[in-house]
Design a protein around this motif. Structure first.
Motif, PDB file in Angstrom:
ATOM      1  N   ILE A   1     -12.416  20.821 -18.448  1.00  0.00           N
ATOM      2  CA  ILE A   1     -12.634  19.407 -18.104  1.00  0.00           C
ATOM      3  C   ILE A   1     -11.756  19.019 -16.920  1.00  0.00           C
ATOM      4  O   ILE A   1     -12.209  18.346 -15.983  1.00  0.00           O
ATOM      5  N   GLY A   2     -10.497  19.451 -16.930  1.00  0.00           N
ATOM      6  CA  GLY A   2      -9.598  19.162 -15.819  1.00  0.00           C
ATOM      7  C   GLY A   2     -10.101  19.754 -14.507  1.00  0.00           C
ATOM      8  O   GLY A   2     -10.054  19.110 -13.462  1.00  0.00           O
ATOM      9  N   ALA A   3     -10.603  20.979 -14.559  1.00  0.00           N
ATOM     10  CA  ALA A   3     -11.131  21.623 -13.347  1.00  0.00           C
ATOM     11  C   ALA A   3     -12.343  20.865 -12.816  1.00  0.00           C
ATOM     12  O   ALA A   3     -12.473  20.653 -11.597  1.00  0.00           O
ATOM     13  N   VAL A   4     -13.232  20.441 -13.711  1.00  0.00           N
ATOM     14  CA  VAL A   4     -14.407  19.667 -13.289  1.00  0.00           C
ATOM     15  C   VAL A   4     -13.970  18.339 -12.663  1.00  0.00           C
ATOM     16  O   VAL A   4     -14.484  17.944 -11.608  1.00  0.00           O
ATOM     17  N   LEU A   5     -13.008  17.661 -13.287  1.00  0.00           N
ATOM     18  CA  LEU A   5     -12.512  16.390 -12.729  1.00  0.00           C
ATOM     19  C   LEU A   5     -11.858  16.597 -11.366  1.00  0.00           C
ATOM     20  O   LEU A   5     -11.998  15.753 -10.477  1.00  0.00           O
ATOM     21  N   MET A   6     -11.174  17.722 -11.203  1.00  0.00           N
ATOM     22  CA  MET A   6     -10.550  18.012  -9.912  1.00  0.00           C
ATOM     23  C   MET A   6     -11.619  18.202  -8.832  1.00  0.00           C
ATOM     24  O   MET A   6     -11.463  17.725  -7.701  1.00  0.00           O
ATOM     25  N   ILE A   7     -12.698  18.871  -9.171  1.00  0.00           N
ATOM     26  CA  ILE A   7     -13.796  19.050  -8.217  1.00  0.00           C
ATOM     27  C   ILE A   7     -14.421  17.702  -7.879  1.00  0.00           C
ATOM     28  O   ILE A   7     -14.660  17.393  -6.708  1.00  0.00           O
ATOM     29  N   ILE A   8     -14.656  16.880  -8.900  1.00  0.00           N
ATOM     30  CA  ILE A   8     -15.209  15.541  -8.672  1.00  0.00           C
ATOM     31  C   ILE A   8     -14.285  14.744  -7.770  1.00  0.00           C
ATOM     32  O   ILE A   8     -14.726  14.098  -6.814  1.00  0.00           O
ATOM     33  N   ASP A   9     -12.986  14.794  -8.046  1.00  0.00           N
ATOM     34  CA  ASP A   9     -12.018  14.062  -7.230  1.00  0.00           C
ATOM     35  C   ASP A   9     -12.046  14.523  -5.783  1.00  0.00           C
ATOM     36  O   ASP A   9     -11.914  13.714  -4.871  1.00  0.00           O
ATOM     37  N   SER A  10     -12.239  15.812  -5.571  1.00  0.00           N
ATOM     38  CA  SER A  10     -12.251  16.319  -4.196  1.00  0.00           C
ATOM     39  C   SER A  10     -13.412  15.754  -3.386  1.00  0.00           C
ATOM     40  O   SER A  10     -13.310  15.618  -2.178  1.00  0.00           O
TER      41      SER A  10
ATOM     42  N   LEU B   1       1.343  16.687 -10.501  1.00  0.00           N
ATOM     43  CA  LEU B   1       1.130  15.386 -11.146  1.00  0.00           C
ATOM     44  C   LEU B   1       2.183  14.392 -10.689  1.00  0.00           C
ATOM     45  O   LEU B   1       1.873  13.235 -10.397  1.00  0.00           O
ATOM     46  N   LYS B   2       3.428  14.835 -10.602  1.00  0.00           N
ATOM     47  CA  LYS B   2       4.522  13.957 -10.142  1.00  0.00           C
ATOM     48  C   LYS B   2       4.271  13.481  -8.715  1.00  0.00           C
ATOM     49  O   LYS B   2       4.564  12.339  -8.373  1.00  0.00           O
ATOM     50  N   ARG B   3       3.695  14.344  -7.896  1.00  0.00           N
ATOM     51  CA  ARG B   3       3.461  14.004  -6.485  1.00  0.00           C
ATOM     52  C   ARG B   3       2.127  13.291  -6.246  1.00  0.00           C
ATOM     53  O   ARG B   3       1.855  12.859  -5.124  1.00  0.00           O
ATOM     54  N   THR B   4       1.304  13.186  -7.279  1.00  0.00           N
ATOM     55  CA  THR B   4       0.001  12.533  -7.132  1.00  0.00           C
ATOM     56  C   THR B   4       0.183  11.021  -7.200  1.00  0.00           C
ATOM     57  O   THR B   4       0.742  10.509  -8.165  1.00  0.00           O
ATOM     58  N   PRO B   5      -0.296  10.305  -6.193  1.00  0.00           N
ATOM     59  CA  PRO B   5      -0.173   8.849  -6.224  1.00  0.00           C
ATOM     60  C   PRO B   5      -1.015   8.236  -7.346  1.00  0.00           C
ATOM     61  O   PRO B   5      -2.052   8.778  -7.728  1.00  0.00           O
ATOM     62  N   LYS B   6      -0.544   7.116  -7.837  1.00  0.00           N
ATOM     63  CA  LYS B   6      -1.285   6.417  -8.893  1.00  0.00           C
ATOM     64  C   LYS B   6      -2.675   5.996  -8.427  1.00  0.00           C
ATOM     65  O   LYS B   6      -3.551   5.748  -9.230  1.00  0.00           O
ATOM     66  N   SER B   7      -2.878   5.961  -7.140  1.00  0.00           N
ATOM     67  CA  SER B   7      -4.179   5.582  -6.592  1.00  0.00           C
ATOM     68  C   SER B   7      -5.216   6.696  -6.743  1.00  0.00           C
ATOM     69  O   SER B   7      -6.364   6.523  -6.346  1.00  0.00           O
ATOM     70  N   GLN B   8      -4.831   7.827  -7.329  1.00  0.00           N
ATOM     71  CA  GLN B   8      -5.752   8.942  -7.560  1.00  0.00           C
ATOM     72  C   GLN B   8      -5.811   9.262  -9.059  1.00  0.00           C
ATOM     73  O   GLN B   8      -5.414  10.339  -9.500  1.00  0.00           O
ATOM     74  N   PRO B   9      -6.356   8.347  -9.860  1.00  0.00           N
ATOM     75  CA  PRO B   9      -6.342   8.558 -11.316  1.00  0.00           C
ATOM     76  C   PRO B   9      -7.198   9.735 -11.782  1.00  0.00           C
ATOM     77  O   PRO B   9      -6.857  10.375 -12.780  1.00  0.00           O
TER      78      PRO B   9
ATOM     79  N   ASP C   1     -11.205   9.437  -0.137  1.00  0.00           N
ATOM     80  CA  ASP C   1     -11.471   8.467   0.917  1.00  0.00           C
ATOM     81  C   ASP C   1     -11.529   9.199   2.265  1.00  0.00           C
ATOM     82  O   ASP C   1     -10.689  10.032   2.563  1.00  0.00           O
ATOM     83  N   LYS C   2     -12.518   8.848   3.062  1.00  0.00           N
ATOM     84  CA  LYS C   2     -12.655   9.484   4.381  1.00  0.00           C
ATOM     85  C   LYS C   2     -11.438   9.221   5.257  1.00  0.00           C
ATOM     86  O   LYS C   2     -11.134   9.991   6.150  1.00  0.00           O
ATOM     87  N   SER C   3     -10.714   8.139   4.986  1.00  0.00           N
ATOM     88  CA  SER C   3      -9.535   7.841   5.793  1.00  0.00           C
ATOM     89  C   SER C   3      -8.418   8.844   5.548  1.00  0.00           C
ATOM     90  O   SER C   3      -7.530   8.995   6.367  1.00  0.00           O
TER      91      SER C   3
ATOM     92  N   MET D   1       0.839  -1.197   0.000  1.00  0.00           N
ATOM     93  CA  MET D   1       0.000   0.000   0.000  1.00  0.00           C
ATOM     94  C   MET D   1       0.874   1.247   0.000  1.00  0.00           C
ATOM     95  O   MET D   1       0.630   2.164  -0.762  1.00  0.00           O
ATOM     96  N   GLU D   2       1.919   1.270   0.855  1.00  0.00           N
ATOM     97  CA  GLU D   2       2.800   2.427   0.937  1.00  0.00           C
ATOM     98  C   GLU D   2       3.563   2.640  -0.368  1.00  0.00           C
ATOM     99  O   GLU D   2       3.751   3.760  -0.811  1.00  0.00           O
ATOM    100  N   GLN D   3       3.965   1.518  -1.010  1.00  0.00           N
ATOM    101  CA  GLN D   3       4.685   1.609  -2.276  1.00  0.00           C
ATOM    102  C   GLN D   3       3.778   2.215  -3.354  1.00  0.00           C
ATOM    103  O   GLN D   3       4.223   3.017  -4.163  1.00  0.00           O
ATOM    104  N   GLU D   4       2.481   1.859  -3.375  1.00  0.00           N
ATOM    105  CA  GLU D   4       1.544   2.395  -4.361  1.00  0.00           C
ATOM    106  C   GLU D   4       1.406   3.907  -4.204  1.00  0.00           C
ATOM    107  O   GLU D   4       1.341   4.629  -5.188  1.00  0.00           O
ATOM    108  N   LYS D   5       1.375   4.404  -2.966  1.00  0.00           N
ATOM    109  CA  LYS D   5       1.237   5.844  -2.732  1.00  0.00           C
ATOM    110  C   LYS D   5       2.470   6.611  -3.204  1.00  0.00           C
ATOM    111  O   LYS D   5       2.386   7.758  -3.578  1.00  0.00           O
ATOM    112  N   SER D   6       3.642   5.947  -3.155  1.00  0.00           N
ATOM    113  CA  SER D   6       4.867   6.635  -3.535  1.00  0.00           C
ATOM    114  C   SER D   6       5.055   6.683  -5.051  1.00  0.00           C
ATOM    115  O   SER D   6       5.906   7.424  -5.534  1.00  0.00           O
ATOM    116  N   GLN D   7       4.307   5.913  -5.802  1.00  0.00           N
ATOM    117  CA  GLN D   7       4.450   5.911  -7.254  1.00  0.00           C
ATOM    118  C   GLN D   7       3.781   7.148  -7.850  1.00  0.00           C
ATOM    119  O   GLN D   7       2.662   7.485  -7.519  1.00  0.00           O
ATOM    120  N   SER D   8       4.485   7.776  -8.762  1.00  0.00           N
ATOM    121  CA  SER D   8       4.030   9.005  -9.406  1.00  0.00           C
ATOM    122  C   SER D   8       2.969   8.728 -10.471  1.00  0.00           C
ATOM    123  O   SER D   8       2.881   7.641 -11.019  1.00  0.00           O
TER     124      SER D   8
END
Length: 170
Positions: free
Chosen positions: A146-155, A87-95, A159-161, A1-8
């Protein structure tokens, strides 16, 4: 799990390049095949209309003597660096966030290229209803939106955690 978060999420840069190529190719086609302000009616609510916008969105500051070219170019460069680092700092778990950033990076670069090369942005997408025309825009503007709308959706999908303890439900 930690390795997945570190992937760009830099692997989404292909999307940036695809939208950038579509944006630049469409602007080239319009500028090379149409006269300025020429309009081609395609649908009862849509034209291809060649326009040059030296200002920002909705032609903001378009009537200024030229300083806005470099001002908006600087803003686009700074935004591009921010989007790339984010983008580089965004984990792959946040597509969704990664796609949003790739889109916004593409749009910023597309309009930056126009400003640096020509001193204005080439716009051509002209939607209207009756006599009311929405301000003409381009593919770069569309992918920024489109990117701004996706960013709002992502927000809203986070995950509540990942929320601070203060925001968690008890």
């Amino acid at each position: 799990m930690e390795q997945e978060k570190s992937q760009s999420s830099l692997s989404w840069l292909w999307l940036t390049l695809v939208f950038l190529m579509i944006d630049q190719a469409s602007k080239y086609w319009v500028a090379s095949s149409m006269n300025l302000y020429q309009s081609i009616n395609l649908l009862p609510f849509f034209n291809i209309t060649y326009a040059q916008n030296p200002g920002a969105a909705f032609s903001f500051l378009a009537d200024q003597p030229g300083w806005q070219r470099w001002f908006f170019s600087l803003i686009a460069m700074v935004a591009s660096v921010i989007f790339l680092v984010w983008l580089k700092r965004t984990p792959k778990s946040q597509p969704i966030l990664a796609v949003a950033l790739a889109c916004m990076l593409s749009g910023a670069l597309g309009n930056l290229i126009d400003r640096v090369l020509f001193g204005y942005v080439i716009d051509f997408l002209d939607f209207y209803l009756g006599q009311y025309h929405w301000p003409t825009f381009n593919i770069a503007d569309s992918v920024i939106f489109i990117g701004a709308v996706l960013m709002i959706i992502d927000s809203f999908k986070q995950d509540k955690s990942s929320q601070p303890d203060v925001l968690k439900e008890k």
